[in-house]
Every structure is written in C-alpha cells, then in structure tokens.
Design a protein around this motif. Structure first.
Motif, PDB file in Angstrom:
ATOM      1  N   PHE A   6       0.861  -1.170   0.000  1.00 13.86           N
ATOM      2  CA  PHE A   6       0.000   0.000   0.000  1.00 13.86           C
ATOM      3  C   PHE A   6       0.904   1.229   0.000  1.00 13.86           C
ATOM      4  CE2 PHE A   6      -2.703  -3.263   1.606  1.00 13.86           C
ATOM      5  CZ  PHE A   6      -3.979  -2.941   1.166  1.00 13.86           C
ATOM      6  N   VAL A   7       0.821   2.023  -1.048  1.00 16.36           N
ATOM      7  CA  VAL A   7       1.619   3.236  -1.170  1.00 16.36           C
ATOM      8  C   VAL A   7       0.686   4.414  -0.943  1.00 16.36           C
ATOM      9  CG1 VAL A   7       3.076   4.626  -2.684  1.00 16.36           C
ATOM     10  CG2 VAL A   7       3.153   2.121  -2.838  1.00 16.36           C
ATOM     11  N   VAL A  40      -6.789   2.843  -4.815  1.00 17.65           N
ATOM     12  CA  VAL A  40      -6.561   2.543  -6.227  1.00 17.65           C
ATOM     13  C   VAL A  40      -5.955   1.143  -6.303  1.00 17.65           C
ATOM     14  CG1 VAL A  40      -5.398   3.261  -8.345  1.00 17.65           C
ATOM     15  CG2 VAL A  40      -6.156   4.986  -6.682  1.00 17.65           C
ATOM     16  N   VAL A  41      -6.599   0.252  -7.032  1.00 13.11           N
ATOM     17  CA  VAL A  41      -6.155  -1.133  -7.148  1.00 13.11           C
ATOM     18  C   VAL A  41      -5.314  -1.273  -8.414  1.00 13.11           C
ATOM     19  CG1 VAL A  41      -6.879  -3.540  -7.299  1.00 13.11           C
ATOM     20  CG2 VAL A  41      -8.260  -1.895  -5.983  1.00 13.11           C
ATOM     21  N   LEU A  42      -4.010  -1.534  -8.223  1.00 14.24           N
ATOM     22  CA  LEU A  42      -3.128  -1.752  -9.363  1.00 14.24           C
ATOM     23  C   LEU A  42      -3.143  -3.215  -9.771  1.00 14.24           C
ATOM     24  CD1 LEU A  42      -2.170   0.949  -8.016  1.00 14.24           C
ATOM     25  CD2 LEU A  42      -0.030   0.537  -9.178  1.00 14.24           C
ATOM     26  N   ASP A  43      -3.100  -4.106  -8.803  1.00 15.02           N
ATOM     27  CA  ASP A  43      -3.320  -5.534  -9.016  1.00 15.02           C
ATOM     28  C   ASP A  43      -3.710  -6.144  -7.677  1.00 15.02           C
ATOM     29  OD1 ASP A  43      -1.052  -6.389  -7.542  1.00 15.02           O
ATOM     30  OD2 ASP A  43       0.139  -6.832  -9.303  1.00 15.02           O
ATOM     31  N   GLU A  44      -3.765  -7.446  -7.590  1.00 15.72           N
ATOM     32  CA  GLU A  44      -4.297  -8.078  -6.377  1.00 15.72           C
ATOM     33  C   GLU A  44      -3.453  -7.861  -5.126  1.00 15.72           C
ATOM     34  OE1 GLU A  44      -2.730 -12.646  -6.662  1.00 15.72           O
ATOM     35  OE2 GLU A  44      -4.413 -12.077  -7.963  1.00 15.72           O
ATOM     36  N   ASN A  45      -2.228  -7.362  -5.275  1.00 17.41           N
ATOM     37  CA  ASN A  45      -1.360  -7.150  -4.119  1.00 17.41           C
ATOM     38  C   ASN A  45      -0.765  -5.754  -4.025  1.00 17.41           C
ATOM     39  OD1 ASN A  45      -1.528  -9.856  -3.094  1.00 17.41           O
ATOM     40  ND2 ASN A  45      -0.248 -10.470  -4.801  1.00 17.41           N
ATOM     41  N   TYR A  47      -1.553  -1.541  -4.112  1.00 15.19           N
ATOM     42  CA  TYR A  47      -2.590  -0.516  -4.010  1.00 15.19           C
ATOM     43  C   TYR A  47      -1.950   0.845  -3.762  1.00 15.19           C
ATOM     44  CZ  TYR A  47      -5.076  -4.805  -2.857  1.00 15.19           C
ATOM     45  OH  TYR A  47      -5.577  -6.083  -2.874  1.00 15.19           O
ATOM     46  N   PHE A  48      -2.557   1.867  -4.314  1.00  9.54           N
ATOM     47  CA  PHE A  48      -2.254   3.243  -3.942  1.00  9.54           C
ATOM     48  C   PHE A  48      -3.390   3.716  -3.061  1.00  9.54           C
ATOM     49  CE2 PHE A  48       0.201   4.704  -8.004  1.00  9.54           C
ATOM     50  CZ  PHE A  48       1.300   3.976  -7.600  1.00  9.54           C
ATOM     51  N   MET A  49      -3.050   4.290  -1.933  1.00 17.97           N
ATOM     52  CA  MET A  49      -4.032   5.004  -1.136  1.00 17.97           C
ATOM     53  C   MET A  49      -3.797   6.480  -1.424  1.00 17.97           C
ATOM     54  SD  MET A  49      -5.926   2.776   0.320  1.00 17.97           S
ATOM     55  CE  MET A  49      -6.897   3.924   1.274  1.00 17.97           C
ATOM     56  N   VAL A  50      -4.659   7.057  -2.243  1.00 17.64           N
ATOM     57  CA  VAL A  50      -4.552   8.476  -2.574  1.00 17.64           C
ATOM     58  C   VAL A  50      -5.321   9.217  -1.485  1.00 17.64           C
ATOM     59  CG1 VAL A  50      -4.949  10.231  -4.317  1.00 17.64           C
ATOM     60  CG2 VAL A  50      -4.436   7.891  -5.017  1.00 17.64           C
ATOM     61  N   THR A  73       9.457  10.501  -3.451  1.00 19.66           N
ATOM     62  CA  THR A  73       9.697   9.159  -3.948  1.00 19.66           C
ATOM     63  C   THR A  73       9.306   9.090  -5.415  1.00 19.66           C
ATOM     64  OG1 THR A  73       9.295   6.814  -3.483  1.00 19.66           O
ATOM     65  CG2 THR A  73       7.418   8.279  -3.324  1.00 19.66           C
ATOM     66  N   SER A  74       9.805   8.094  -6.094  1.00 19.71           N
ATOM     67  CA  SER A  74       9.399   7.796  -7.460  1.00 19.71           C
ATOM     68  C   SER A  74       9.109   6.305  -7.501  1.00 19.71           C
ATOM     69  CB  SER A  74      10.527   8.143  -8.433  1.00 19.71           C
ATOM     70  OG  SER A  74      10.189   7.720  -9.737  1.00 19.71           O
ATOM     71  N   ILE A  75       7.948   5.959  -7.986  1.00 23.26           N
ATOM     72  CA  ILE A  75       7.518   4.567  -8.019  1.00 23.26           C
ATOM     73  C   ILE A  75       7.601   4.089  -9.454  1.00 23.26           C
ATOM     74  CG2 ILE A  75       5.619   3.002  -7.491  1.00 23.26           C
ATOM     75  CD1 ILE A  75       4.615   5.349  -5.609  1.00 23.26           C
ATOM     76  N   ALA A  76       8.284   2.967  -9.693  1.00 30.08           N
ATOM     77  CA  ALA A  76       8.471   2.476 -11.054  1.00 30.08           C
ATOM     78  C   ALA A  76       7.737   1.150 -11.265  1.00 30.08           C
ATOM     79  CB  ALA A  76       9.959   2.295 -11.341  1.00 30.08           C
ATOM     80  N   PHE A  77       7.204   1.006 -12.462  1.00 27.11           N
ATOM     81  CA  PHE A  77       6.452  -0.185 -12.848  1.00 27.11           C
ATOM     82  C   PHE A  77       7.005  -0.717 -14.163  1.00 27.11           C
ATOM     83  CE2 PHE A  77       3.657   2.668 -10.559  1.00 27.11           C
ATOM     84  CZ  PHE A  77       3.140   1.843  -9.578  1.00 27.11           C
ATOM     85  N   THR A  78       7.181  -2.016 -14.241  1.00 27.49           N
ATOM     86  CA  THR A  78       7.645  -2.611 -15.489  1.00 27.49           C
ATOM     87  C   THR A  78       6.475  -2.827 -16.439  1.00 27.49           C
ATOM     88  OG1 THR A  78       7.426  -4.856 -14.597  1.00 27.49           O
ATOM     89  CG2 THR A  78       9.596  -3.797 -14.401  1.00 27.49           C
ATOM     90  N   ARG A  79       6.797  -2.845 -17.712  1.00 32.14           N
ATOM     91  CA  ARG A  79       5.874  -3.184 -18.780  1.00 32.14           C
ATOM     92  C   ARG A  79       6.576  -4.203 -19.663  1.00 32.14           C
ATOM     93  NH1 ARG A  79       2.620  -1.906 -15.781  1.00 32.14           N
ATOM     94  NH2 ARG A  79       1.127  -0.221 -15.906  1.00 32.14           N
ATOM     95  N   ASP A  80       5.802  -4.926 -20.474  1.00 27.19           N
ATOM     96  CA  ASP A  80       6.346  -6.022 -21.268  1.00 27.19           C
ATOM     97  C   ASP A  80       7.007  -5.592 -22.573  1.00 27.19           C
ATOM     98  OD1 ASP A  80       5.650  -7.960 -19.387  1.00 27.19           O
ATOM     99  OD2 ASP A  80       3.671  -8.275 -20.280  1.00 27.19           O
ATOM    100  N   SER A  81       6.900  -4.317 -22.941  1.00 28.01           N
ATOM    101  CA  SER A  81       7.523  -3.843 -24.174  1.00 28.01           C
ATOM    102  C   SER A  81       7.650  -2.324 -24.136  1.00 28.01           C
ATOM    103  CB  SER A  81       6.681  -4.242 -25.399  1.00 28.01           C
ATOM    104  OG  SER A  81       5.450  -3.525 -25.401  1.00 28.01           O
TER     105      SER A  81
END
Length: 152
Positions: A6-7, A40-45, A47-50, A73-81
C-alpha cells in the motif's frame, strides 16, 4: 504469507486523482474510499491510497511536502515492451498527467516518467529480459561483442 503493498500518495483534489488513476486503467475499491481517501487497485497485491494532504497529515508528525515542487519518492512499474510503456504514458497524459522529462533509453532499458496531477512521480519501464537476467553491464558487453563480430 502473501505481502500486499500500500503506497500512500498525497493529493489536493481527490476526485481528480481518482479520474487520473482510472484513466490509466486502474480501478477504485469503493469499500476503502471516502471523502478523505481512495483505494486505487493496481493488481491483487499492490494498491495506492490516494489521500487528501490533510488526511495524510494524520498519519505522521512530519511535514507533507508539496509534490509539485519536491520529490519524496518515485515509483516504477515494469511493462512487457517499449510499446506498452508508450501506451501507458499516452493514457496518463490524456488523463491529465505530465511527462517531466524525455524518455530515457539506456540500450538495455527504456523508461518514461509520468507525473500525476499532484506531481507524484510514476516511472514506467521495459527492460530487455536478458539484461534483467545477466545484469546491464554483461548484456551491453554481449551486444557490443555481437555487433563487432558482425561488423555492425
């Protein structure tokens, strides 16, 4: 045991933030959303609490920074391409976000930053799978050796 993340992110306009994150394709969990916060639900594990800045202030004795001029802070997320990185940035920009700097291409990794309307920094990146496995220096050395062998 499963760990959930939870961020907590500050906002000055909760409705605007909800619309922004929904524009990125995430969902809002109404069971944990009220006038002070949105889940905010990003996936099943993940979450962002705005949280409104005032409400976030009840969680700490520290000053809540102005995210439009300071980075905590800076939060990074991977993508497949690379294309998926570009697609999520296009969605974020259409939803009211901004891109604070040009895309970064390191040869083994491609990344772009997106700021939400409050200035919270989200990074989206694609890393070549071989670079993730070998490490960036070994991957780049392998690419250079292959290019030298082919005369490219």
């Amino acid at each position: 045991m499963t760990t959930s993340i939870f961020v907590n992110l500050p906002t000055t306009d909760l409705e605007r933030s909800k619309a922004f994150y929904e524009g990125l394709g995430f969902t809002i969990n109404p069971a944990f959303t009220d006038e002070n916060a949105a889940c905010v639900v990003l996936d099943e594990n993940i979450y962002f609490m705005v949280l409104t800045k005032e409400y976030l202030g009840t969680f700490t004795d520290k000053q809540i920074i102005d995210t439009t001029t300071q980075a905590q802070t800076s939060i990074a997320f991977t993508r497949d391409s690379r294309e998926e990185v570009d697609e999520v940035l296009a969605k974020g920009l259409a939803a009211g976000g901004t891109e604070p700097r040009d895309a970064q291409d390191y040869g083994f990794m491609y990344s772009r930053d997106l700021e939400d309307p409050d200035g919270n920094i989200l990074g989206f990146l694609f890393m070549e799978p071989a670079a993730a496995q070998m490490g960036p220096d070994a991957y780049l050395a392998q690419q250079e050796a292959a290019a030298a062998a082919t005369g490219a």
